[in-house]
Design an enzyme around this catalytic site. Structure first.
Site, PDB file in Angstrom:
ATOM      1  N   GLU A  74       8.530  -0.626   9.274  1.00 26.12           N
ATOM      2  CA  GLU A  74       9.164  -2.135   9.575  1.00 26.12           C
ATOM      3  C   GLU A  74       8.005  -3.380   9.299  1.00 26.12           C
ATOM      4  OE1 GLU A  74      11.972  -2.599  10.991  1.00 26.12           O
ATOM      5  OE2 GLU A  74      12.879  -0.571  10.811  1.00 26.12           O
TER       6      GLU A  74
HETATM    7  C1  LIG Z   1       8.284   7.447   7.931  1.00 25.80           C
HETATM    8  C2  LIG Z   1       8.488   6.261   7.313  1.00 25.80           C
HETATM    9  C3  LIG Z   1       9.857   5.772   7.765  1.00 25.80           C
HETATM   10  C4  LIG Z   1      10.128   4.575   7.158  1.00 25.80           C
HETATM   11  N1  LIG Z   1      11.403   4.278   7.017  1.00 25.80           N
HETATM   12  C5  LIG Z   1      12.023   3.390   6.680  1.00 25.80           C
HETATM   13  C6  LIG Z   1      13.676   2.538   6.571  1.00 25.80           C
HETATM   14  O1  LIG Z   1      14.245   3.430   7.684  1.00 25.80           O
HETATM   15  N2  LIG Z   1      14.231   1.976   5.770  1.00 25.80           N
HETATM   16  C7  LIG Z   1      13.040   1.163   5.202  1.00 25.80           C
HETATM   17  O2  LIG Z   1      13.869   0.972   3.865  1.00 25.80           O
HETATM   18  N3  LIG Z   1      12.066   1.544   4.947  1.00 25.80           N
HETATM   19  C8  LIG Z   1      11.170   2.162   5.534  1.00 25.80           C
HETATM   20  N4  LIG Z   1       9.835   2.671   5.336  1.00 25.80           N
HETATM   21  C9  LIG Z   1       9.053   2.262   4.667  1.00 25.80           C
HETATM   22  C10 LIG Z   1       7.957   1.243   5.402  1.00 25.80           C
HETATM   23  O3  LIG Z   1       9.089   0.090   5.852  1.00 25.80           O
HETATM   24  C11 LIG Z   1       7.105   0.730   3.971  1.00 25.80           C
HETATM   25  O4  LIG Z   1       6.558   1.637   3.497  1.00 25.80           O
HETATM   26  C12 LIG Z   1       6.502  -0.388   4.232  1.00 25.80           C
HETATM   27  O5  LIG Z   1       7.635  -1.780   4.579  1.00 25.80           O
HETATM   28  C13 LIG Z   1       5.353  -1.066   3.992  1.00 25.80           C
HETATM   29  O6  LIG Z   1       5.638  -0.904   2.542  1.00 25.80           O
HETATM   30  P1  LIG Z   1       5.055  -0.183   1.110  1.00 25.80           P
HETATM   31  O7  LIG Z   1       4.567   1.165   1.758  1.00 25.80           O
HETATM   32  O8  LIG Z   1       6.038  -0.758  -0.125  1.00 25.80           O
HETATM   33  O9  LIG Z   1       3.707  -0.648   1.825  1.00 25.80           O
HETATM   34  P2  LIG Z   1       2.628  -2.285   0.736  1.00 25.80           P
HETATM   35  O10 LIG Z   1       4.050  -3.018   0.513  1.00 25.80           O
HETATM   36  O11 LIG Z   1       2.511  -1.763  -1.011  1.00 25.80           O
HETATM   37  O12 LIG Z   1       1.689  -2.365   0.765  1.00 25.80           O
HETATM   38  C14 LIG Z   1       0.406  -1.889   1.056  1.00 25.80           C
HETATM   39  C15 LIG Z   1      -0.759  -3.098   2.231  1.00 25.80           C
HETATM   40  O13 LIG Z   1      -0.511  -4.163   1.647  1.00 25.80           O
HETATM   41  C16 LIG Z   1      -0.407  -4.982   2.326  1.00 25.80           C
HETATM   42  N5  LIG Z   1       0.250  -5.559   1.697  1.00 25.80           N
HETATM   43  C17 LIG Z   1       1.559  -5.858   1.082  1.00 25.80           C
HETATM   44  N6  LIG Z   1       1.319  -7.342   0.712  1.00 25.80           N
HETATM   45  C18 LIG Z   1       0.810  -8.055   1.617  1.00 25.80           C
HETATM   46  C19 LIG Z   1       0.701  -9.384   1.779  1.00 25.80           C
HETATM   47  N7  LIG Z   1       1.422  -9.996   0.578  1.00 25.80           N
HETATM   48  N8  LIG Z   1      -0.152  -9.538   1.795  1.00 25.80           N
HETATM   49  C20 LIG Z   1      -1.312  -9.087   2.759  1.00 25.80           C
HETATM   50  N9  LIG Z   1      -0.718  -7.253   2.938  1.00 25.80           N
HETATM   51  C21 LIG Z   1      -0.032  -7.578   2.741  1.00 25.80           C
HETATM   52  C22 LIG Z   1       0.514  -4.219   3.877  1.00 25.80           C
HETATM   53  O14 LIG Z   1      -0.294  -4.500   5.264  1.00 25.80           O
HETATM   54  C23 LIG Z   1      -0.022  -2.749   3.101  1.00 25.80           C
HETATM   55  O15 LIG Z   1      -1.397  -2.142   4.260  1.00 25.80           O
HETATM   56  C24 LIG Z   1       9.492   3.505   5.384  1.00 25.80           C
HETATM   57  C25 LIG Z   1       8.228   3.494   6.072  1.00 25.80           C
HETATM   58  C26 LIG Z   1       7.833   5.025   6.223  1.00 25.80           C
HETATM   59  C27 LIG Z   1       5.838   5.532   5.982  1.00 25.80           C
END
Ligand SMILES: Cc1cc2nc3c(=O)[nH]c(=O)nc-3n(C[C@H](O)[C@H](O)[C@H](O)COP(=O)(O)OP(=O)(O)OC[C@H]3O[C@@H](n4cnc5c(N)ncnc54)[C@H](O)[C@@H]3O)c2cc1C
Length: 599
Positions: A441
């Site tokens: 989220e």
């Molecule tokens: C168990 C689980 C259930 C999930 N369920 C859903 C779901 O139902 N539907 C759905 O659509 N998604 C879902 N997700 C996805 C989840 O919302 C994303 O994993 C999350 O939003 C982070 O995206 P990412 O993993 O690609 O990390 P990234 O976007 O690659 O980010 C990695 C890190 O970098 C930081 N970061 C990234 N961009 C910036 C920025 N501009 N400034 C500062 N820091 C930054 C983030 O805070 C994070 O700590 C789920 C994830 C998990 C693990």
């Protein structure tokens, strides 16, 4: 095996005594929430979650979900039956609109239920957890036809809703998403793309699943301005509105993950699946944000729930396990050792957990009340004020609530020593399950940016100022007997004001300075928000004691916990202020290659 008893007494205190929910009885839905009715709902919700759902928690963790070769998924033993009981008892319909079959009760009561359900079994909670947000998104942006087709059975729980945003190359930065939506002659769209981390993307609890999917139409501009939202069901409906033909969406695999094993996290492949536009083309992110904001409050409830369950079990253990002698008065001179609970350092952990869970519960429910007021308050002015406040508090409830929730599970695990680390006692599951709330989220770093970079900056700090002024005024108005918390909180709030001003000034010079200070600002805002809740709870408890009403032990414990919060948590405000205004220079100076160990 851990045991969970829903904290119904504390919830009744917050809803009936602290908020006086009946004072809002003139607003739609609140007329039904009389104190007696609230008590009955809270007690029954507590029983359902403690007796029916909590026993599934370890089963879900052990068994996980099973993917079959045809792409179907089986949830852990007992989930299906529990979900049937959940629907039959009407828990999902509590705060949903009466016009589509819901009970139309205040959102506050739904939030109470979400805390209990998350505490009892986080993995189970996530199946119905996103349906509320799906209903809100379709309600606020969908056409009448979409509402009539999908809402009644989402509200009843016959079907569950999901959200599909994330793709392999696109998580936080939704502007990168590639899933395509090609218009079809009948006005629908063919959706093609791969979504990952799709919670509840496949399950065996309901006869249909209604996915809300973000995708791009052919002429859409690049970035977030070219994203549209679609309803894409697992089964298409026949002329009678019953699920019939399989739509082109399938679960390709499920993730093996750190926690919440009972929830299916799917890779979902959309292969020309039929979908219907929600709202306007290219305005999908605004529609999805209705769902995401609801979901972010739910994630705050998850952090709280995990912390509460872990705390209950650690406290029981600390009363039973005998190790060492009390530094002060011994409990039983004849025994070989005293129970852990006599040691101040164990008490430090338990009191910190208590101050967090009770403070966070009050904050979550107060925030949820603002959601109600933003829709239902009598005047436009009141609705706007509530909307601005909850918009400011949402990243705090999500980010601070899940951070501190996770840390509390770790602290409670610590109380069990080595026994906390081995699976038999179940404390490891709280830690593993709570961790995800800091990530999904919108990861918590992004919540902090939302708070400082958007909510603070967009109105030049006006809402933040109003929030801090509210705290200052309540501190100033507090009587002498509440000085033990009102005085330090009144001082701490100046750090909030100073941090906000510094972030605005530094951020205007250097955007990185705003990013660098945002996390500390979120922690500061959370610390002050809980401080306000503790001031209010202390005031209510003192009034009750003075009036000789109710159980004095309950109110005395509130006063002591407020004192603990003032002594142990409010002093952190100074450090958060300095961190928030320190700027980005040292943070950004070392070249990336050096950090990566390549230079
Ligand atoms: C168990 C689980 C259930 C999930 N369920 C859903 C779901 O139902 N539907 C759905 O659509 N998604 C879902 N997700 C996805 C989840 O919302 C994303 O994993 C999350 O939003 C982070 O995206 P990412 O993993 O690609 O990390 P990234 O976007 O690659 O980010 C990695 C890190 O970098 C930081 N970061 C990234 N961009 C910036 C920025 N501009 N400034 C500062 N820091 C930054 C983030 O805070 C994070 O700590 C789920 C994830 C998990 C693990």
């Amino acid at each position: 095996m851990p045991e969970y008893r829903a904290p119904t007494r504390d919830v009744r205190f917050v809803v009936n005594e602290l908020f006086g929910l009946e004072e809002y009885g003139h607003l739609p839905g609140f007329d039904m929430a009389t104190p007696d009715m609230v008590d009955a709902i809270v007690e029954e919700a507590g029983r359902f979650c403690s007796d029916i759902i909590a026993p599934l928690n370890q089963v879900g963790d052990r068994e996980g979900c099973t993917l079959h070769p045809d792409g179907s998924v089986t949830t852990p033993t007992g989930f299906k039956d529990a979900y049937r009981q959940y629907c039959e008892s009407g828990w999902g319909t509590l705060g949903l609109p009466a016009e589509f079959g819901g009970q139309g009760m205040p959102h506050v009561l739904h939030a109470v239920f979400e805390e209990f359900l998350s505490a009892a079994c986080h993995a189970f909670m996530m199946y119905p957890g996103l349906t509320h947000g799906s209903v809100s998104a379709i309600m606020s942006h969908g056409s009448d036809e979409l509402k009539a087709t999908w809402l009644p059975r989402l509200v009843s729980g016959e079907w569950l809703g999901t959200m599909a945003l994330t793709e392999p190359h696109c998580g936080t930065d939704l502007g990168l998403l590639r899933t395509r939506a090609e218009p079809l002659a009948d006005g629908s769209y063919a959706i093609t793309g791969e979504k990952i981390f799709h919670s509840g993307g496949e399950q065996d609890l309901t006869g249909n699943i209604v996915h809300l999917v973000l995708a791009r139409t052919p002429e859409a501009p690049a970035g977030t301005r070219g994203i549209s939202l679609f309803v894409v069901p697992k089964f298409l409906l026949d002329a009678d509105g019953s699920p019939a033909e399989r739509n082109g969406v399938r679960c390709g695999s499920i993730e093996h993950k750190m926690g919440i094993h009972g929830n299916a996290t799917c890779v979902s492949n959309f292969e020309g699946a039929k979908g219907w536009l929600v709202g306007e083309e290219n305005k999908g992110l605004a529609a999805m944000f209705v769902m995401m904001n609801a979901a972010r409050l739910s994630v705050g409830a998850q952090g709280l729930g995990q912390a509460e369950n872990a705390m209950q079990n650690a406290a029981r253990y600390a009363c039973e396990r005998q190790q060492g002698r009390a530094m002060g008065q011994r409990q039983d001179a004849g025994a070989a050792a005293d129970p852990l609970i006599v040691h101040p350092d164990v008490r430090r952990l338990l009191m910190d957990a208590r101050a967090f869970t009770e403070g966070m519960r009050a904050l979550l429910l107060w925030g949820s009340l603002q959601v109600d007021l933003a829709h239902k308050a009598e005047s436009a002015e009141e609705r706007e004020a509530a909307d601005a406040l909850i918009s400011f508090l949402t990243p705090v409830i999500k980010g601070f609530g899940s951070d501190r929730g996770f840390q509390t599970t770790v602290d409670m695990q610590q109380i069990l020593g080595g026994h906390g680390y081995i699976a038999e006692y179940g404390m490891d599951q709280f830690v593993r399950d709570a961790r995800v709330a800091m990530i999904y989220e919108g990861a918590n770093g992004v919540q902090a940016l939302d708070l400082a970079g958007r909510k603070l900056v967009r109105d030049g700090g006006a809402v933040a100022k109003r929030f801090f002024a509210l705290i200052s005024n309540e501190c100033a108005a507090a009587g002498k007997e509440l000085g033990f918390i009102a005085d330090p909180l009144g001082k701490a709030v100046h750090h909030g004001e100073a941090a906000a001003e510094a972030l605005l000034a530094n951020g205007a010079q250097d955007p990185d300075a705003l990013g660098a200070g945002s996390y500390a600002f979120m922690e500061l805002a959370g610390t002050l928000a809980l401080g306000l809740m503790w001031l209010r709870m202390a005031r209510t408890a003192a009034d009750k004691l003075a009036a000789g009403e109710g159980d004095p032990a309950f109110y005395e414990a509130k006063l002591v916990t407020a004192r603990f919060y003032a002594e142990q948590r409010l002093p952190l405000a100074t450090a958060y202020r300095h961190r928030a205004k320190a700027g980005a220079e040292a943070m950004m100076a070392i070249p990336a290659a050096v950090l990566a160990g390549e230079a």
